[in-house]
Design a protein around this motif. Sequence first.
Motif, PDB file in Angstrom:
ATOM      1  N   LEU A   1       0.812  -1.219   0.000  1.00 29.56           N
ATOM      2  CA  LEU A   1       0.000   0.000   0.000  1.00 29.56           C
ATOM      3  C   LEU A   1       0.843   1.266   0.000  1.00 29.56           C
ATOM      4  CD1 LEU A   1      -2.779  -1.051   2.521  1.00 29.56           C
ATOM      5  CD2 LEU A   1      -3.001  -0.811   0.047  1.00 29.56           C
ATOM      6  N   GLY A   2       2.003   1.211   0.598  1.00 24.55           N
ATOM      7  CA  GLY A   2       2.847   2.393   0.633  1.00 24.55           C
ATOM      8  C   GLY A   2       3.609   2.521   1.933  1.00 24.55           C
ATOM      9  N   SER A   3       4.266   3.675   2.102  1.00 26.59           N
ATOM     10  CA  SER A   3       5.100   3.929   3.269  1.00 26.59           C
ATOM     11  C   SER A   3       4.431   4.940   4.186  1.00 26.59           C
ATOM     12  CB  SER A   3       6.472   4.465   2.829  1.00 26.59           C
ATOM     13  OG  SER A   3       7.101   3.577   1.929  1.00 26.59           O
ATOM     14  N   SER A   4       4.710   4.832   5.478  1.00 22.79           N
ATOM     15  CA  SER A   4       4.169   5.785   6.442  1.00 22.79           C
ATOM     16  C   SER A   4       4.839   7.138   6.264  1.00 22.79           C
ATOM     17  CB  SER A   4       4.405   5.284   7.866  1.00 22.79           C
ATOM     18  OG  SER A   4       5.790   5.318   8.178  1.00 22.79           O
ATOM     19  N   ILE A   5       4.229   8.161   6.824  1.00 21.99           N
ATOM     20  CA  ILE A   5       4.778   9.514   6.685  1.00 21.99           C
ATOM     21  C   ILE A   5       6.147   9.621   7.339  1.00 21.99           C
ATOM     22  CG2 ILE A   5       3.632  10.407   8.759  1.00 21.99           C
ATOM     23  CD1 ILE A   5       3.249  13.058   7.229  1.00 21.99           C
ATOM     24  N   LYS A   6       6.362   8.891   8.423  1.00 19.97           N
ATOM     25  CA  LYS A   6       7.669   8.923   9.088  1.00 19.97           C
ATOM     26  C   LYS A   6       8.741   8.324   8.192  1.00 19.97           C
ATOM     27  CE  LYS A   6      10.071   7.614  13.324  1.00 19.97           C
ATOM     28  NZ  LYS A   6       9.968   6.928  14.642  1.00 19.97           N
ATOM     29  N   VAL A   7       8.419   7.207   7.554  1.00 24.33           N
ATOM     30  CA  VAL A   7       9.376   6.571   6.649  1.00 24.33           C
ATOM     31  C   VAL A   7       9.670   7.476   5.455  1.00 24.33           C
ATOM     32  CG1 VAL A   7       9.709   4.630   5.055  1.00 24.33           C
ATOM     33  CG2 VAL A   7       8.787   4.228   7.334  1.00 24.33           C
ATOM     34  N   VAL A   8       8.623   8.090   4.908  1.00 21.93           N
ATOM     35  CA  VAL A   8       8.801   8.995   3.769  1.00 21.93           C
ATOM     36  C   VAL A   8       9.709  10.166   4.152  1.00 21.93           C
ATOM     37  CG1 VAL A   8       7.633  10.581   2.197  1.00 21.93           C
ATOM     38  CG2 VAL A   8       6.629   8.358   2.695  1.00 21.93           C
ATOM     39  N   SER A   9       9.502  10.698   5.355  1.00 15.90           N
ATOM     40  CA  SER A   9      10.340  11.800   5.823  1.00 15.90           C
ATOM     41  C   SER A   9      11.800  11.378   5.893  1.00 15.90           C
ATOM     42  CB  SER A   9       9.857  12.275   7.197  1.00 15.90           C
ATOM     43  OG  SER A   9      10.680  13.303   7.701  1.00 15.90           O
TER      44      SER A   9
ATOM     45  N   ARG B   1      -1.707   7.146   7.222  1.00  9.89           N
ATOM     46  CA  ARG B   1      -1.459   7.782   5.939  1.00  9.89           C
ATOM     47  C   ARG B   1      -0.329   7.002   5.279  1.00  9.89           C
ATOM     48  NH1 ARG B   1      -2.859  13.430   6.771  1.00  9.89           N
ATOM     49  NH2 ARG B   1      -1.181  14.162   5.431  1.00  9.89           N
ATOM     50  N   LEU B   2      -0.599   6.418   4.126  1.00  6.89           N
ATOM     51  CA  LEU B   2       0.407   5.636   3.413  1.00  6.89           C
ATOM     52  C   LEU B   2       0.678   6.264   2.043  1.00  6.89           C
ATOM     53  CD1 LEU B   2      -0.721   1.988   4.261  1.00  6.89           C
ATOM     54  CD2 LEU B   2       1.072   3.351   5.346  1.00  6.89           C
ATOM     55  N   TYR B   3       1.944   6.383   1.704  1.00  6.12           N
ATOM     56  CA  TYR B   3       2.358   7.052   0.479  1.00  6.12           C
ATOM     57  C   TYR B   3       2.848   6.012  -0.529  1.00  6.12           C
ATOM     58  CZ  TYR B   3       2.222  11.271   3.344  1.00  6.12           C
ATOM     59  OH  TYR B   3       1.815  12.295   4.162  1.00  6.12           O
ATOM     60  N   PRO B   4       2.193   5.930  -1.695  1.00  3.45           N
ATOM     61  CA  PRO B   4       2.630   4.984  -2.727  1.00  3.45           C
ATOM     62  C   PRO B   4       4.077   5.254  -3.144  1.00  3.45           C
ATOM     63  CG  PRO B   4       0.470   5.892  -3.253  1.00  3.45           C
ATOM     64  CD  PRO B   4       1.014   6.692  -2.111  1.00  3.45           C
TER      65      PRO B   4
END
Length: 325
Positions: free
Chosen positions: A27-35, A66-69
């Motif tokens: 589904l994607g990455s969490s906002i912390k991981v994206v940061s 919140r998951l980011y593709p």
Amino acid sequence: MAGLVEVLYSFCIGQPLRPKISSPVELGSSIKVVSELTGLPLGTLRAWERRYGFPQPTRPEGTNRRLYPSEQVERLRLVARALKQGYRPGDVMSLSSAQVLALVKSETEDRAAPRGRAIADVPALLDLLVQDDVKRIEDELRLAAAALGAKRFVTELAQPLAVAVGKAWSEGKLAIRQEHVMTECLTTKLRALLSSHEADEGAPLVVLATLPGEPHTLGLQMVALYAALSAAKPRLLGANTPAAQVAAAARAFGAHAVGIALTPAADPVSARQGLKSLARALPPTVALWVGGSGARGLGKLPPRAEVVDSWPTLDLALARARKAS
């Protein structure tokens, strides 16, 4: 056949089949991981979502996560690269990944230093200033910011350069116009970097100003960028701001701290009086910081005032204010 077995098993035990849920990785990455992957602060990601409609995280059914593709993460990485090269969010946010990639590649080719070439240091930039070569100064500052990163640009180049320029002017080695030109070049670059890195949400919130009689604001610009890079929220009021107005701004903005910059040119008597008035007018929970090269020459300060005149002491002051906020 396997599907039929699952249906029969579900029917026999009297429980409905649970739908297959995609894994978080799918589904994607969490906002912390994206940061962490992009180097962009959490507050910046949220602010961009509100302001630009990108990124657009998904929220799996039944959760608030919140998951980011992956494709959005890759585009954010490219946007972060563009910001380091001096572009503003509004310049690149509407572009596709391919367009941003082309932009940063082109910029790298245009601005890359020849092999073995060092980033311009303070003496080299002073030489360019003596030659009135403003275009080269702008180019070198932009290259240095991209190579060093915003925080090192402030601490390792901009601040030492400002000190050197002031010293050269006081010794008669530079004309007033040259001192003003370098100040404007640095201010322009610092403001561009602040625009790229400042987030809507940050803590502590710090109001930055100079008191009447102190027209110099370059130090404020450096502190504002450094604070933003430390996840704080700076609010710049500028120069020659009356103490009562600084206090009013601190209340209106819900500030956790107020920073006042002083240069050696400041009148000590007037500065001490202004700080006393400000200390009386500020809410008791708001910290009062006094910085700049003229801070330690004031002598006795109001009891609540704290000298913050170096990057390590600013780090400590921000940490204390963040903890109290």
